[in-house]
Enzyme design. Structure first.
Site, PDB file in Angstrom:
ATOM      1  N   ARG A  49       0.802  -1.224   0.000  1.00  0.00           N
ATOM      2  CA  ARG A  49       0.000   0.000   0.000  1.00  0.00           C
ATOM      3  C   ARG A  49       0.842   1.285   0.000  1.00  0.00           C
ATOM      4  NH1 ARG A  49      -2.735  -3.936   1.731  1.00  0.00           N
ATOM      5  NH2 ARG A  49      -0.741  -4.450   2.645  1.00  0.00           N
ATOM      6  N   THR A  50       1.800   1.356   0.892  1.00  0.00           N
ATOM      7  CA  THR A  50       2.513   2.629   1.053  1.00  0.00           C
ATOM      8  C   THR A  50       3.279   2.961  -0.223  1.00  0.00           C
ATOM      9  OG1 THR A  50       2.732   2.053   3.372  1.00  0.00           O
ATOM     10  CG2 THR A  50       4.025   3.918   2.602  1.00  0.00           C
ATOM     11  N   LYS A  78      26.553  -5.018  -2.691  1.00  0.00           N
ATOM     12  CA  LYS A  78      28.032  -5.034  -2.803  1.00  0.00           C
ATOM     13  C   LYS A  78      28.680  -4.440  -1.564  1.00  0.00           C
ATOM     14  CE  LYS A  78      27.387  -3.779  -7.610  1.00  0.00           C
ATOM     15  NZ  LYS A  78      27.480  -2.604  -8.475  1.00  0.00           N
ATOM     16  N   ARG A  99      11.320   3.707   3.133  1.00  0.00           N
ATOM     17  CA  ARG A  99      10.983   2.799   4.240  1.00  0.00           C
ATOM     18  C   ARG A  99      12.220   1.993   4.573  1.00  0.00           C
ATOM     19  NH1 ARG A  99       5.816  -1.138   4.501  1.00  0.00           N
ATOM     20  NH2 ARG A  99       4.912   0.871   5.033  1.00  0.00           N
ATOM     21  N   HIS A 127       5.170   5.876  11.378  1.00  0.00           N
ATOM     22  CA  HIS A 127       4.642   5.719  10.015  1.00  0.00           C
ATOM     23  C   HIS A 127       3.731   6.928   9.768  1.00  0.00           C
ATOM     24  CE1 HIS A 127       3.405   4.003   6.336  1.00  0.00           C
ATOM     25  NE2 HIS A 127       3.062   2.782   6.711  1.00  0.00           N
TER      26      HIS A 127
HETATM   27  N1   CP Z   1      -0.174   0.090   5.796  1.00  0.00           N
HETATM   28  C1   CP Z   1       1.020  -0.261   5.281  1.00  0.00           C
HETATM   29  O1   CP Z   1       2.063   0.276   5.641  1.00  0.00           O
HETATM   30  O2   CP Z   1       0.954  -1.245   4.344  1.00  0.00           O
HETATM   31  P1   CP Z   1       2.193  -1.744   3.484  1.00  0.00           P
HETATM   32  O3   CP Z   1       3.162  -2.414   4.426  1.00  0.00           O
HETATM   33  O4   CP Z   1       1.611  -2.716   2.472  1.00  0.00           O
HETATM   34  O5   CP Z   1       2.814  -0.554   2.844  1.00  0.00           O
END
Ligand code: CP
Length: 300
Positions: A49-50, A78, A99, A127
């Site tokens: 999603r993110t 590497k 992320r 988040h």
């Molecule tokens: N909600 C969320 O962070 O989903 P993902 O891990 O799929 O990005």
């Protein structure tokens, strides 16, 4: 240059501004306000999603995306350091969305990068873009962010979405109930945070008896990837499963949110309930991420 590393980087006014912008983008989802910009999408940890909603948001704003969804085809394999990776990629783009499994990695990236950095999730820490879409979903379904009863269920210890969301909601006179087994209880630092804000909260170990007055149930997945001991994960993984019959006696206006992915914590029988909101919540992510990117670029 402004980064979004923690939800506390945004003031209450900025949060409300993001809500307003997201409403505009929901009404008009294709606005090429960022033509000619390049945004790097760097996912050192898996995501559906993110990553894809950020990339959809970038495309809808008319910008281009570069990046990776895992590091296996990059020079990280590497032995290139995180420092050198960020120093290099910040020469190629106008913003970095990233992320990482290591808490603090996006903050460090923000300190060395030439371009703004958006934290798309770091370990069990924060988040913030998820929080803004959660707030948007709450405001859209409840008509307000003020004075709500929010029940969070599942992994309060490792759930970064919980940590960011409670910090943001603390600005809106929220009454919290946290439902978790003792092993996954809310970390002490967040209890102290809420006490210092003077906000009421309860901690419980069962869903039953915790949701009759709730405006929002925020279900979360037990975060398997954060456990050192797989046996401990096995013990708690299915501890809470929300079922349709458990919604009897709850408010008509109750909505169930979940950052997703779900593993087993919401029974599929709940999906048809008008109270289930976790898939519309994913759509809101696109509009909110358009709003975050535009806001950080200072687009009017
Ligand atoms: N909600 C969320 O962070 O989903 P993902 O891990 O799929 O990005």
């Amino acid at each position: 240059m402004k980064n979004l590393i923690s939800i506390t980087d945004f003031s209450k006014d900025e949060i409300l501004r993001i809500m307003e912008l997201a409403r505009e983008f929901e009404r008009h989802p294709h606005q090429p306000l960022l033509e000619g910009r390049v945004i790097a999408s760097l996912f050192f940890e898996p995501s559906t999603r993110t990553r894809l909603s950020f990339e959809s948001a970038i495309n809808r704003l008319g910008a281009r995306v570069i990046g990776f969804s895992d590091t296996s085809n990059t020079s990280v394999t590497k032995g290139e350091t995180f420092h050198d990776t960020i120093m290099t990629i910040s020469n190629y783009c106008d913003m970095i969305v990233m992320r990482h499994s290591l808490e603090g990695a996006p903050r460090y990236a923000g300190e060395i990068s030439k371009v703004p950095v958006v934290n798309a999730g770091d370990g069990a820490n924060q988040h913030p873009s998820q929080t803004l879409l959660d707030l948007y979903s709450i405001q859209k379904t409840q008509g307000t962010l003020d004075g709500l009863n929010i029940t969070m269920v599942g992994d309060m210890k490792y759930g970064r979405t919980v940590h960011s969301l409670l910090q943001a909601l603390s600005q809106f006179e929220t009454r919290f109930t946290f439902v978790a087994p003792p092993e996954l209880a809310l970390p002490e630092e967040y209890r102290i945070f809420l006490k210092e804000k003077g906000l009421p909260f309860e901690e419980k170990t069962t869903i039953e008896g915790s949701i009759s007055e709730s405006d929002i149930i925020y279900m979360t997945r037990v975060q398997r990837e954060r456990f050192n001991d797989p046996i401990e994960y096995e013990r708690v993984k299915n501890i809470y499963v929300l079922k349709k019959e458990m919604l009897e006696g709850t408010k008509d206006s109750l909505r169930i949110l979940h950052p997703l992915p779900r593993v087993n914590e919401i029974d599929y029988g709940v999906d048809a309930s008008p109270k289930a909101y976790y898939f519309p919540q994913t759509e809101n992510g696109v509009y909110v991420r358009m709003a975050i990117i535009s806001h950080l670029f200072g687009v009017k």
